[in-house]
Design a protein around this motif. Structure first.
Motif, short mmCIF file in Angstrom:
data_model
loop_
_atom_site.label_atom_id
_atom_site.label_comp_id
_atom_site.label_asym_id
_atom_site.label_seq_id
_atom_site.Cartn_x
_atom_site.Cartn_y
_atom_site.Cartn_z
N LYS A 119 -28.44 -101.00 -11.69
CA LYS A 119 -26.98 -100.99 -11.70
C LYS A 119 -26.43 -101.21 -10.31
O LYS A 119 -27.00 -100.75 -9.32
N LYS A 120 -25.34 -101.92 -10.25
CA LYS A 120 -24.69 -102.18 -8.97
C LYS A 120 -23.96 -100.92 -8.50
O LYS A 120 -23.35 -100.21 -9.30
N GLU B 141 -21.14 -98.88 -7.14
CA GLU B 141 -19.69 -99.06 -7.13
C GLU B 141 -19.13 -98.76 -5.75
O GLU B 141 -19.44 -97.71 -5.16
N LYS B 142 -18.37 -99.66 -5.24
CA LYS B 142 -17.77 -99.49 -3.93
C LYS B 142 -16.43 -98.77 -4.06
O LYS B 142 -15.63 -99.08 -4.93
N ASP C 146 -12.77 -97.89 -3.00
CA ASP C 146 -11.66 -98.57 -2.32
C ASP C 146 -11.22 -97.73 -1.12
O ASP C 146 -10.85 -96.56 -1.26
#
Length: 306
Positions: free
Chosen positions: A19-20, A22-23, A25
């Motif tokens: 899974k990528k 999550e960045k 914000d």
């Protein structure tokens, strides 16, 4: 069911990779840190306080957190180091004159500038939006930018003029390294305060055990209302009364009766210079001497028998 009618599945449909991550914000994170309370997640409103680790809170949220004795507290880990209201400092913030808040975007058709902040540095004029490092002084609570602290080096506060030390400067919403440094300072400060309290307790016990101190500052039960001359006379009378008893005891043991030693005559309380309220406690006072007509009968409430 799939794979019928000439359908060809693709690789990403059959093979599932990692899974990528999550960045987060950055703008949203800065808004959450500088505009919302760490405990209640509500918008910051005066009075605003900060802890020794540089986190921002609403004062009423901190008070509710301290009064709540339940084991399960929402976001309790963020304020677990706050043991009393003395562990937080009320901040003195300078309002931003260009801040409009939600007044200019009532219809929702206007762009919200996230760079615009409610408060600014009173020395340099930088906005407190998270783009610049801000700090506050633990003694006075004044808030200004770190740039102002570095450019204008002084041993007193730039806004109120209160003296401070390097240990009193606390960075607001700092990095992990800043938080670790502030945590070490906080533990040292609290340990020093405990040692000072323990050092004061033996001194108080020693001062209480010294006879000189107790005689200089006697308690209310040991204070004598009479004059020093009267006190010395009472002590003399006690010594004189004890002397004949000892002489009589010695005479009886030897078979001879000794003559009583002549001491000073006893003074009646009626002739003393005490107050009338004090004299009325004794039977020698005039109020205790009543005539038969004034004294009540043991059967009736008057002296007359019916």
């Amino acid at each position: 069911m799939g794979c019928d009618g000439g359908t060809i599945p693709k690789r990403h449909e059959l093979v599932k990779g990692p899974k990528k991550v999550e960045k987060v914000d950055k703008d949203a994170e800065l808004v959450a840190q500088w505009n919302y309370c760490t405990l209640s997640q509500e918008i910051l409103r005066r009075p605003i306080v900060a802890c020794e680790l540089g986190r921002l809170y609403n004062k009423d949220a901190v008070i509710e957190f301290l009064l709540d004795k339940s084991s399960e507290k929402p976001l309790g880990k963020a304020a677990s180091h706050i043991k009393s209201i003395k562990n937080v400092t009320e901040l003195r913030l300078s309002d931003n004159p260009a801040w409009e808040g939600d007044k200019g975007n009532t219809k929702g058709d206007k762009h919200d500038d996230l760079q615009r902040a409610r408060f600014i540095c009173p020395v340099v004029g930088l906005e407190m939006n998270g783009r610049h490092r801000f700090c506050f002084l633990r003694r006075c609570g004044c808030v200004f930018s770190e740039r102002a602290l570095k450019e204008i080096q002084a041993e007193v506060c730039h806004t109120c003029g209160a003296a401070f030390q390097d240990d009193d400067v606390i960075v607001l919403n700092g990095t992990k390294e800043d938080v670790e440094t502030l945590k070490g300072r906080m533990e040292e400060r609290r340990l020093r305060a405990k040692l000072e309290k323990k050092a004061k307790k033996p001194k108080a016990a020693e001062s209480a055990s010294k006879p000189g101190v107790s005689e200089e500052f006697p308690g209310p039960s040991k204070i004598k209302t009479g004059k020093p001359e009267e006190a010395s006379l009472d002590s003399r009378e006690k010594k004189a009364s004890s002397a004949p008893r000892s002489a009589a005891a010695n005479g009886s043991s030897s078979g001879k009766v000794g003559k009583p030693l002549g001491g000073p005559p006893k003074r009646s309380i009626a002739d003393s210079e005490e107050s009338e309220a004090y004299k009325s406690l004794f039977t020698t006072h005039s109020s205790a001497k009543r005539s038969k007509e004034e004294s009540a009968h043991w059967v009736t409430h008057t002296s007359y028998c019916f």
